[in-house]
Design an enzyme around this catalytic site. Structure first.
Site, short mmCIF file in Angstrom:
data_model
loop_
_atom_site.label_atom_id
_atom_site.label_comp_id
_atom_site.label_asym_id
_atom_site.label_seq_id
_atom_site.Cartn_x
_atom_site.Cartn_y
_atom_site.Cartn_z
N ILE A 1 -32.57 50.08 -3.29
CA ILE A 1 -31.90 49.63 -2.07
C ILE A 1 -31.25 48.27 -2.28
O ILE A 1 -30.08 48.06 -1.93
CB ILE A 1 -32.91 49.59 -0.91
CG1 ILE A 1 -33.37 51.01 -0.57
CG2 ILE A 1 -32.30 48.91 0.32
CD1 ILE A 1 -34.48 51.09 0.44
N THR B 1 -35.78 44.43 6.23
CA THR B 1 -35.80 45.87 6.53
C THR B 1 -36.79 46.58 5.62
O THR B 1 -36.76 47.81 5.53
CB THR B 1 -34.40 46.48 6.34
OG1 THR B 1 -33.96 46.25 4.99
CG2 THR B 1 -33.39 45.87 7.30
N ARG C 1 -40.81 45.65 4.58
CA ARG C 1 -42.12 45.73 5.21
C ARG C 1 -42.44 44.37 5.82
O ARG C 1 -42.25 43.33 5.20
CB ARG C 1 -43.21 46.13 4.20
CG ARG C 1 -43.12 47.56 3.71
CD ARG C 1 -43.43 48.54 4.83
NE ARG C 1 -43.38 49.94 4.38
CZ ARG C 1 -42.30 50.70 4.43
NH1 ARG C 1 -41.15 50.18 4.87
NH2 ARG C 1 -42.35 51.97 4.02
N GLU D 1 -46.50 48.65 15.03
CA GLU D 1 -45.38 49.45 15.54
C GLU D 1 -45.93 50.63 16.35
O GLU D 1 -46.88 51.27 15.92
CB GLU D 1 -44.52 49.97 14.38
CG GLU D 1 -43.86 48.85 13.59
CD GLU D 1 -42.90 49.36 12.52
OE1 GLU D 1 -42.63 50.58 12.49
OE2 GLU D 1 -42.42 48.56 11.71
N HIS E 1 -37.32 49.61 13.99
CA HIS E 1 -37.53 50.30 12.71
C HIS E 1 -36.62 51.52 12.59
O HIS E 1 -37.07 52.67 12.47
CB HIS E 1 -39.00 50.71 12.54
CG HIS E 1 -39.37 50.86 11.08
ND1 HIS E 1 -40.66 50.77 10.63
CD2 HIS E 1 -38.60 51.09 9.97
CE1 HIS E 1 -40.69 50.94 9.31
NE2 HIS E 1 -39.45 51.13 8.90
#
Length: 333
Positions: A172, A250, A252, A281, A300
């Site tokens: 990523i 984005t 953890r 969450e 998220h």
């Protein structure tokens, strides 16, 4: 306590059918974004839309199931929970890595764990949505437009010619880097094992962590959470950042010390933060991160796209069918 509402798949119910629960289907799309008909007659599938907030709630909701489909890490499966689900035989997770599942405990309890493919592009795109939203004060200006507020009340931050610091240059992070280069940014990167040669392959420069924090206008986190990265950014690290710099996470939440982050935002050690991940969450309604004016917070959404969901649920069906045929695929652990 009443279990979360469940939606059955037509034609799958039957006395001999294995029971399957699809967890955390927040948007109510799990049963429409894949063809579940190959399981008809063999599996009774239901989708649960509400978060399960405790092990007791999970046991009540899915204790009768032989198969559970989990969405990423929304519902953890530690050893203590797996011991309370004696009927469970197959646990499918979206993605091929899920740190919230105790794979060793699953094996001890005779639970097969399988995964699915996951695309890396959606979190890359969301990272840039956060960076651009912060840089150009998109929420502030859009809200003013809707509310009849002032016409142009902020001055945006430039990307061209500024420095983007990436903590992590993997699947990523490297894609985020290429977009930064396209914007004309100077991109630097750090990770525990990053070499100058690997950074050069992506067209960026490797830097020390302290140098990166001190020199970057935007710092974006793209590391895997583990013992070495938990709490990686605490108060000393956040104080190294520029007061005009932004932090984007984005990856953890636990990679950044949350109490230190709150202090940094409140006391303006940094200009602001773009966040898509949280230690709890869904984030509680009264959480400070929901209301701080220098935070751009999203619920998220990094992996929440149609293409990803279609892949998750299509391959979940494949995983279940393969398991029932005695030939499980994409096994984890």
């Amino acid at each position: 306590m009443t279990s979360p509402a469940a939606a059955p798949v037509p034609g799958t119910a039957g006395a001999a059918a294995a029971r399957c629960a699809v967890l955390d289907d927040y948007q109510g799309v799990a049963l429409s974004l894949a063809d579940w008909s190959p399981l008809a007659g063999a599996v009774d599938v239901r989708a649960l839309r509400s978060p399960l907030r405790s092990e007791d709630e999970v046991v009540e909701a899915v204790g009768d199931c032989e198969i559970v489909v989990a969405m990423r890490e929304r519902t953890p499966f530690p050893a203590s929970l797996l011991a309370r689900l004696p009927r469970l035989r197959l646990l499918v997770t979206s993605g091929m890595r899920n740190a919230s599942i105790d794979l060793a405990a699953a094996a001890r309890h005779g639970v097969t764990v399988c995964g699915t493919a996951s695309n890396g592009e959606p979190p890359v795109e969301l990272t840039w949505a956060l960076i651009l939203g912060l840089a150009r004060n998109v929420v502030t200006e859009s809200t003013a437009m809707r509310a009849g507020g002032p016409w142009q009340s902020t001055v945006g931050a430039d990307l061209h010619g500024r420095t983007l610091g990436l903590l992590g240059l993997g699947r990523i992070g490297s894609k985020v880097a290429r977009v930064g280069l396209a914007f004309g940014m100077d991109v630097v990167a750090w990770s525990p094992h990053l070499t100058a040669e690997r950074a050069a392959e992506v067209g960026v420069r490797a830097a020390g962590k302290e140098e990166l924090l001190e020199s970057s206008d935007f710092v974006s986190v793209h590391l895997v959470l583990g013992d070495r990265t938990r709490g990686l950014l605490g108060a000393p690290e956040l104080r190294r950042m520029r007061p005009t710099a932004y932090l984007v996470n984005t990856a953890r939440a636990a990679i950044v010390d949350q109490s230190a982050l709150l202090r940094a935002l409140r006391e303006k050690w940094i200009a602001g933060a773009g966040l898509d991940v949280y230690e709890q969450e869904p984030l509680p309604a009264d959480a400070a991160l929901r209301t701080l004016p220098n935070v751009l917070a999203l619920p998220h959404l990094g992996y929440v796209t149609r293409r990803n969901y279609e892949g998750y649920f299509r391959e979940a069906v494949e995983d279940i069918a393969a398991y029932l045929a005695g030939e499980p695929v994409r096994k984890l652990g």
